[in-house]
Design an enzyme around this catalytic site. Structure first.
Site, mmCIF file in Angstrom:
data_model
loop_
_atom_site.group_PDB
_atom_site.id
_atom_site.type_symbol
_atom_site.label_atom_id
_atom_site.label_comp_id
_atom_site.label_asym_id
_atom_site.label_seq_id
_atom_site.Cartn_x
_atom_site.Cartn_y
_atom_site.Cartn_z
ATOM 1 N N GLU A 131 -0.541 -45.215 -74.788
ATOM 2 C CA GLU A 131 -0.985 -44.709 -76.101
ATOM 3 C C GLU A 131 -1.665 -43.561 -75.887
ATOM 4 O O GLU A 131 -2.281 -43.223 -75.086
ATOM 5 C CB GLU A 131 -1.600 -45.764 -76.896
ATOM 6 C CG GLU A 131 -1.021 -46.941 -77.014
ATOM 7 C CD GLU A 131 -1.740 -48.016 -77.993
ATOM 8 O OE1 GLU A 131 -2.993 -47.747 -78.511
ATOM 9 O OE2 GLU A 131 -1.231 -49.218 -78.455
ATOM 10 N N PRO A 132 -1.842 -42.717 -77.034
ATOM 11 C CA PRO A 132 -2.505 -41.382 -77.019
ATOM 12 C C PRO A 132 -3.866 -41.413 -76.382
ATOM 13 O O PRO A 132 -4.429 -40.730 -75.586
ATOM 14 C CB PRO A 132 -2.595 -40.622 -78.468
ATOM 15 C CG PRO A 132 -1.217 -41.335 -78.965
ATOM 16 C CD PRO A 132 -0.954 -42.758 -78.313
ATOM 17 N N GLY A 135 -4.479 -44.342 -71.854
ATOM 18 C CA GLY A 135 -3.243 -43.947 -70.435
ATOM 19 C C GLY A 135 -3.968 -45.003 -69.401
ATOM 20 O O GLY A 135 -3.541 -46.166 -69.232
ATOM 21 N N SER A 136 -4.778 -44.319 -68.571
ATOM 22 C CA SER A 136 -5.474 -45.183 -67.491
ATOM 23 C C SER A 136 -6.119 -46.333 -68.022
ATOM 24 O O SER A 136 -6.296 -47.379 -67.397
ATOM 25 C CB SER A 136 -6.254 -44.244 -66.992
ATOM 26 O OG SER A 136 -5.460 -43.135 -66.314
ATOM 27 N N SER A 184 -7.499 -56.216 -71.878
ATOM 28 C CA SER A 184 -6.029 -56.279 -71.490
ATOM 29 C C SER A 184 -5.451 -57.639 -71.555
ATOM 30 O O SER A 184 -4.492 -57.982 -71.500
ATOM 31 C CB SER A 184 -5.654 -55.607 -70.191
ATOM 32 O OG SER A 184 -6.343 -56.270 -69.249
ATOM 33 N N ARG A 292 18.733 -20.293 -41.187
ATOM 34 C CA ARG A 292 18.317 -19.129 -41.738
ATOM 35 C C ARG A 292 17.797 -18.396 -40.475
ATOM 36 O O ARG A 292 16.860 -18.885 -39.747
ATOM 37 C CB ARG A 292 16.963 -19.505 -42.709
ATOM 38 C CG ARG A 292 16.272 -18.115 -42.984
ATOM 39 C CD ARG A 292 16.928 -17.248 -43.693
ATOM 40 N NE ARG A 292 16.101 -16.026 -44.203
ATOM 41 C CZ ARG A 292 16.569 -14.933 -44.720
ATOM 42 N NH1 ARG A 292 18.046 -14.535 -44.940
ATOM 43 N NH2 ARG A 292 15.627 -13.974 -44.990
ATOM 44 N N GLU A 388 2.788 -44.916 -63.693
ATOM 45 C CA GLU A 388 2.416 -46.312 -62.983
ATOM 46 C C GLU A 388 0.939 -46.315 -62.568
ATOM 47 O O GLU A 388 0.713 -46.989 -61.316
ATOM 48 C CB GLU A 388 3.508 -46.576 -62.197
ATOM 49 C CG GLU A 388 4.612 -47.188 -62.938
ATOM 50 C CD GLU A 388 4.866 -48.664 -63.002
ATOM 51 O OE1 GLU A 388 4.036 -49.573 -62.190
ATOM 52 O OE2 GLU A 388 5.396 -49.011 -64.026
ATOM 53 N N SER A 391 -2.870 -41.272 -59.069
ATOM 54 C CA SER A 391 -3.554 -41.411 -57.881
ATOM 55 C C SER A 391 -5.030 -41.533 -57.858
ATOM 56 O O SER A 391 -5.458 -42.549 -57.062
ATOM 57 C CB SER A 391 -3.533 -39.890 -56.993
ATOM 58 O OG SER A 391 -2.139 -39.762 -56.607
HETATM 59 C C1 LIG Z 1 7.136 -38.502 -67.641
HETATM 60 C C2 LIG Z 1 6.374 -39.690 -68.009
HETATM 61 C C3 LIG Z 1 6.835 -40.930 -68.319
HETATM 62 C C4 LIG Z 1 6.102 -42.312 -68.467
HETATM 63 N N1 LIG Z 1 6.691 -43.421 -68.901
HETATM 64 C C5 LIG Z 1 6.148 -43.964 -69.408
HETATM 65 C C6 LIG Z 1 6.875 -45.443 -69.861
HETATM 66 O O1 LIG Z 1 7.991 -45.762 -69.839
HETATM 67 N N2 LIG Z 1 5.962 -46.284 -70.535
HETATM 68 C C7 LIG Z 1 4.711 -46.097 -70.715
HETATM 69 O O2 LIG Z 1 3.959 -47.245 -71.079
HETATM 70 N N3 LIG Z 1 4.153 -45.226 -70.089
HETATM 71 C C8 LIG Z 1 4.902 -44.085 -69.549
HETATM 72 N N4 LIG Z 1 4.065 -43.083 -68.979
HETATM 73 C C9 LIG Z 1 2.560 -42.840 -69.034
HETATM 74 C C10 LIG Z 1 1.839 -42.797 -67.626
HETATM 75 O O3 LIG Z 1 1.756 -44.180 -67.422
HETATM 76 C C11 LIG Z 1 0.670 -42.373 -68.100
HETATM 77 O O4 LIG Z 1 0.565 -40.792 -68.307
HETATM 78 C C12 LIG Z 1 -0.611 -42.482 -66.965
HETATM 79 O O5 LIG Z 1 -0.988 -43.850 -66.951
HETATM 80 C C13 LIG Z 1 -1.847 -41.803 -67.153
HETATM 81 O O6 LIG Z 1 -2.328 -41.924 -68.563
HETATM 82 P P1 LIG Z 1 -2.702 -40.515 -69.177
HETATM 83 O O7 LIG Z 1 -1.747 -39.488 -69.185
HETATM 84 O O8 LIG Z 1 -3.374 -40.774 -70.577
HETATM 85 O O9 LIG Z 1 -3.993 -39.637 -68.467
HETATM 86 P P2 LIG Z 1 -5.627 -40.080 -68.608
HETATM 87 O O10 LIG Z 1 -5.816 -41.651 -68.246
HETATM 88 O O11 LIG Z 1 -6.219 -39.438 -69.704
HETATM 89 O O12 LIG Z 1 -6.044 -39.236 -67.055
HETATM 90 C C14 LIG Z 1 -6.296 -38.167 -67.142
HETATM 91 C C15 LIG Z 1 -6.904 -37.709 -65.863
HETATM 92 O O13 LIG Z 1 -8.318 -38.181 -65.606
HETATM 93 C C16 LIG Z 1 -8.161 -39.210 -64.504
HETATM 94 N N5 LIG Z 1 -8.935 -40.394 -64.445
HETATM 95 C C17 LIG Z 1 -9.083 -41.277 -65.745
HETATM 96 N N6 LIG Z 1 -9.956 -42.153 -65.646
HETATM 97 C C18 LIG Z 1 -10.268 -42.027 -64.404
HETATM 98 C C19 LIG Z 1 -11.356 -42.860 -63.752
HETATM 99 N N7 LIG Z 1 -11.627 -44.041 -64.186
HETATM 100 N N8 LIG Z 1 -11.881 -42.551 -62.335
HETATM 101 C C20 LIG Z 1 -11.080 -41.220 -61.792
HETATM 102 N N9 LIG Z 1 -10.203 -40.576 -62.425
HETATM 103 C C21 LIG Z 1 -9.700 -41.050 -63.764
HETATM 104 C C22 LIG Z 1 -6.542 -39.443 -64.080
HETATM 105 O O14 LIG Z 1 -6.470 -39.874 -62.910
HETATM 106 C C23 LIG Z 1 -6.011 -38.154 -64.584
HETATM 107 O O15 LIG Z 1 -6.196 -37.282 -63.436
HETATM 108 C C24 LIG Z 1 4.918 -42.164 -68.675
HETATM 109 C C25 LIG Z 1 4.249 -40.718 -68.231
HETATM 110 C C26 LIG Z 1 4.877 -39.540 -68.012
HETATM 111 C C27 LIG Z 1 4.245 -38.251 -68.005
#
Ligand SMILES: Cc1cc2nc3c(=O)[nH]c(=O)nc-3n(C[C@H](O)[C@H](O)[C@H](O)COP(=O)(O)OP(=O)(O)OC[C@H]3O[C@@H](n4cnc5c(N)ncnc54)[C@H](O)[C@@H]3O)c2cc1C
Length: 408
Positions: A131-132, A135-136, A184, A292, A388, A391
């Site tokens: 969700e917006p 994520g993590s 969760s 090359r 998923e 890193s």
């Molecule tokens: C192309 C694409 C396809 C996807 N497909 C799916 C799907 O099919 N279904 C689905 O449910 N999701 C999907 N996702 C979502 C994906 O799993 C999330 O983008 C991912 O989990 C990261 O969440 P976020 O983008 O909100 O980043 P954020 O959680 O906001 O993280 C931003 C940055 O902060 C860092 N960070 C956050 N918390 C910590 C911490 N505690 N310690 C250190 N660093 C941290 C992260 O590592 C990252 O570098 C997809 C994403 C993309 C881009």
């Protein structure tokens, strides 16, 4: 329990060669076109359905391979062809696994065929968790599922984002909060059947890489689904919630760790996708370096180039070893005492990013253009360190598992 082995058996070799043929003859030649179009490659999915690659049977066969090597081998070959197209082919499998893992036999039999359709009318499915604002931090999910007992219906409200195949899927699997107190552990998964009122596609994302794979928001506004669409059923959910409440009282950490273990098991598959992309870029770079010529000799004659290729190949092989080890452990029920699933995903995804960048460097100016595939592979590789679990999250899981400390 199958012994760990690096040798594919005859049957696995046959499947690998068949998949490689499809990747080389059908996926790779279509890759540049669908990357430019930024659209779901329906004709390629249809082709995969015709030969039996786009089907639950194929996916299940690899998934239940007792050596654990079926899925990583299949992912590596398909993603070697092209990551965006391969994700369009396997994206449905990720949603199907959600149903296989949590659904009743009846739910599996009803919904999984509708996720795939058939070779004449292929369908896709989406798994919607992110969700917006979640994520993590999955536990901060806001999409709510409320049970309407009088009608035996669940009512879903919220906005999902980043959903692969979101909005274009025939069947959506949606994770929602049923008990906000439990983090969760208070989540449950639901099937949203085709054409259910209230579900709509929000913004479709224009992406850096894997552009042939459709990624979009999914908006849920008073989406009413039958009680039978709760995966696993109400009785099982009520029992699970009661257990989670008791465990939460006894000590929250145990609850968190159980959830982490579930995620860990699916991560080697993403590692295998990254191995496929990294290997593809390495092979292009090796061929190029041998043909090359500069200064009257092939550029591979220079240690500076040859050593890079040596490092690239070593990293790809090391990544595959970690992925295969974790996949074997997962299928054989070996506990990930050193977060081996996360290790494999972390190393393979970082390897794909690095190796594809090195491939661009070896191809020089050509590497920087869309005339050669390594530019696309480098853009594609960036996703593996994000979805998923990023890193950073993998490192967090590994460090917590090794230390037993609540590292932040
Ligand atoms: C192309 C694409 C396809 C996807 N497909 C799916 C799907 O099919 N279904 C689905 O449910 N999701 C999907 N996702 C979502 C994906 O799993 C999330 O983008 C991912 O989990 C990261 O969440 P976020 O983008 O909100 O980043 P954020 O959680 O906001 O993280 C931003 C940055 O902060 C860092 N960070 C956050 N918390 C910590 C911490 N505690 N310690 C250190 N660093 C941290 C992260 O590592 C990252 O570098 C997809 C994403 C993309 C881009």
């Amino acid at each position: 329990m199958a012994e760990f082995t690096m040798e594919l058996n005859d049957e696995q070799r046959e499947v690998r060669d068949w998949l490689h043929g499809f990747a080389a003859d059908v996926i790779r030649p279509a890759a540049a076109e669908w990357d430019e179009r930024e659209e779901t490659p329906w004709p390629v999915i249809q082709e995969a359905a015709k030969v039996g690659i786009y089907s639950l049977d194929f996916y299940a066969q690899q998934y239940f391979d007792p050596t654990g090597l079926g899925i990583p081998m299949a992912m590596e070959e398909l993603f070697w062809g092209d990551a965006g197209i391969a994700l369009s082919i396997v994206g449905t499998g990720l949603a199907a696994v959600g149903v296989l893992a949590n659904g009743t036999e009846e739910q599996i039999g009803t919904w999984i065929p509708q996720m795939y359709g058939d070779a004449n009318d292929v369908k896709v499915a989406a798994f919607c968790s992110s969700e917006p604002d979640a994520g993590s931090d999955v536990a901060s999910m806001r999409t709510r599922a409320v049970y309407d007992e009088a009608k035996d219906e669940w009512v879903l409200n919220g906005t999902k984002t980043w959903a692969t195949n979101g909005g274009i899927a025939n069947v959506h699997v949606v994770v929602a909060v049923v008990d906000a107190e439990l983090g969760s552990k208070g989540h449950a998964s639901f099937i949203v059947p085709p054409n259910t009122p209230g579900l709509s596609q929000g913004q479709k994302f224009k992406k850096h890489g894997i552009r042939a794979s459709h990624t979009a928001e999914v908006v849920l506004e008073n989406v009413r689904i039958p009680g039978s669409c709760l995966l696993g059923g109400k009785e099982k959910l009520d029992e699970r919630l009661a257990r989670a409440r008791e465990r939460a009282k006894a000590g929250g950490e145990r609850v968190k760790n159980a959830a982490m273990a579930t995620f860990e098991a699916s991560r080697p598959a993403v590692g295998a996708m990254a191995v496929g992309t990294a290997r593809a870029a390495y092979e292009v770079a090796l061929d190029y370096a041998k043909t090359r010529e500069q200064f009257g000799r092939p550029i591979i004659d220079n240690q500076g180039v040859a050593f890079q290729l040596a490092d690239m190949r070593t990293s790809v092989d090391a990544a595959r070893l970690l992925v295969w080890r974790a996949s074997w452990m997962a299928i054989n029920g070996r506990p990930f005492t050193a977060a081996e699933g996360s290790q494999s995903k972390l190393f393979a995804s970082e390897t794909a990013k690095k190796v594809t960048a090195q491939a661009i460097q070896i191809l020089g100016g050509n590497g920087y253009t869309r005339e050669y595939p390594v530019e696309r592979m480098h853009r594609d590789a960036a996703i593996y360190t994000i979805f998923e679990g990023t890193s950073e999250i993998q490192r967090l899981v590994i460090a917590r598992t090794l230390s037993g400390m609540p590292i932040r």
